[in-house]
Design a protein around this motif. Structure first.
Motif, mmCIF file in Angstrom:
data_model
loop_
_atom_site.group_PDB
_atom_site.id
_atom_site.type_symbol
_atom_site.label_atom_id
_atom_site.label_comp_id
_atom_site.label_asym_id
_atom_site.label_seq_id
_atom_site.Cartn_x
_atom_site.Cartn_y
_atom_site.Cartn_z
ATOM 1 N N ILE A 15 1.000 -1.637 -0.271
ATOM 2 C CA ILE A 15 0.182 -0.077 0.195
ATOM 3 C C ILE A 15 0.613 0.985 0.182
ATOM 4 N N LEU A 16 1.927 1.595 0.734
ATOM 5 C CA LEU A 16 2.352 2.153 1.059
ATOM 6 C C LEU A 16 3.652 2.910 -0.187
ATOM 7 N N GLN A 17 3.688 1.803 -0.809
ATOM 8 C CA GLN A 17 4.583 1.908 -2.570
ATOM 9 C C GLN A 17 3.643 2.556 -3.628
ATOM 10 N N VAL A 106 18.031 2.903 -8.490
ATOM 11 C CA VAL A 106 18.336 1.627 -7.724
ATOM 12 C C VAL A 106 16.929 0.609 -7.800
ATOM 13 N N ALA A 107 16.159 -0.858 -6.964
ATOM 14 C CA ALA A 107 15.952 -1.369 -7.799
ATOM 15 C C ALA A 107 15.202 -1.539 -6.226
ATOM 16 N N THR A 108 14.055 -1.637 -6.190
ATOM 17 C CA THR A 108 12.891 -1.909 -5.016
ATOM 18 C C THR A 108 12.283 -3.086 -6.469
ATOM 19 N N HIS A 109 11.431 -3.893 -4.998
ATOM 20 C CA HIS A 109 10.649 -5.498 -6.143
ATOM 21 C C HIS A 109 10.159 -4.821 -7.110
ATOM 22 N N VAL A 156 10.920 -11.965 -9.219
ATOM 23 C CA VAL A 156 10.743 -11.782 -8.278
ATOM 24 C C VAL A 156 10.076 -10.948 -9.760
ATOM 25 N N ALA A 157 10.362 -9.967 -9.737
ATOM 26 C CA ALA A 157 10.182 -8.685 -11.435
ATOM 27 C C ALA A 157 9.700 -8.831 -12.090
ATOM 28 N N LEU A 158 10.368 -10.101 -12.710
ATOM 29 C CA LEU A 158 9.885 -10.551 -14.058
ATOM 30 C C LEU A 158 8.178 -11.232 -13.818
#
Length: 242
Positions: A15-17, A106-109, A156-158
């Motif tokens: 939710i925050l993201q 930078v990368a997150t999920h 996860v990203a894919l």
């Protein structure tokens, strides 16, 4: 953003993201619909986030946006983040030598997030800003981060975004050449090159992205790629030493 399957405690962070990435404040109903979560549990998570100051309601509108604790966290991040501190001198140098906009990513999920930026001084330039995110689905930055991140994080990203066939081959090409390049993949008329920032043991710390209007980028392509790769190499060397 597609709805991932995640443990209950992590749903508040989803939710925050979503609130952080949205261009405007969101209602609880919109959040629940986007994330595929029950409305009642979405309200419960929002209540906790409000209580901790991570989100705030705009007046009594029923719409929520980032709260004051997010600002406090952001201030500490910019002042104390080692990657920002190590990268900024080289970013300034790259922006001056290239004449173009330079971003630290930078990368997150599920996102590539800009954590610092040096804007081009040219009248015609690419607009970007710290805190802005983009999906880990296409473009030079996304391809670079995906190519060099750990396998589990990449998967996860894919899984979260639909990709075209041949994705594995494309990422392998990026790994082999050490950078990714794109033109008008995210924004029409924007050319970009991105190189990974690798710390000890080849660990992905982030990525250095240079953006230019397509005309200038394609005309000066080889020089801009070379400048970006050299700057990324110097940052990576400093990160490894530290």
């Amino acid at each position: 953003m597609p709805t991932p399957s995640c443990p209950m405690p992590e749903r508040a962070f989803l939710i925050l993201q979503q609130i952080a990435a949205a261009p405007s404040a969101l209602t609880v109903r919109a959040l629940a619909a986007t994330l595929g979560m029950p409305l009642s549990s979405t309200y419960r998570h929002i209540a906790v986030l409000v209580r901790w100051g991570l989100v705030v309601e705009l007046g009594q509108s029923g719409r929520y946006t980032a709260g004051p604790l997010c600002l406090q966290l952001s201030m500490h991040f910019q002042d104390r983040n080692a990657l920002v501190l190590q990268s900024r001198p080289e970013m300034v140098r790259l922006a001056e030598s290239s004449g173009e906009t330079v971003a630290l990513m930078v990368a997150t999920h599920y996102q590539a997030i800009c954590i610092d930026m040096i804007e081009s001084r040219q009248t015609l330039r690419c607009a970007f800003a710290p805190g802005k995110g983009q999906p880990l689905s296409k473009g030079a930055t996304a391809m670079t981060l995906l190519a060099f991140m750990p396998e589990g994080q990449r998967q996860v990203a894919l899984d979260a975004y639909p990709h075209q066939g041949g994705e594995a081959a494309l990422l392998e090409t990026v790994r082999q050449q050490g950078y990714a390049e794109s033109d008008s993949m995210l924004d029409p008329g924007v050319w970009g090159v991105c190189a990974p920032l690798l710390a000890d043991g080849g660990r992905l710390a982030g990525a250095l992205t240079l953006m230019a209007p397509s005309g200038r980028g394609n005309q000066d392509r080889e020089r801009l790629i070379s400048l970006t790769l050299r700057a990324a190499g110097r940052i990576s060397a400093a990160l490894t030493v530290d």
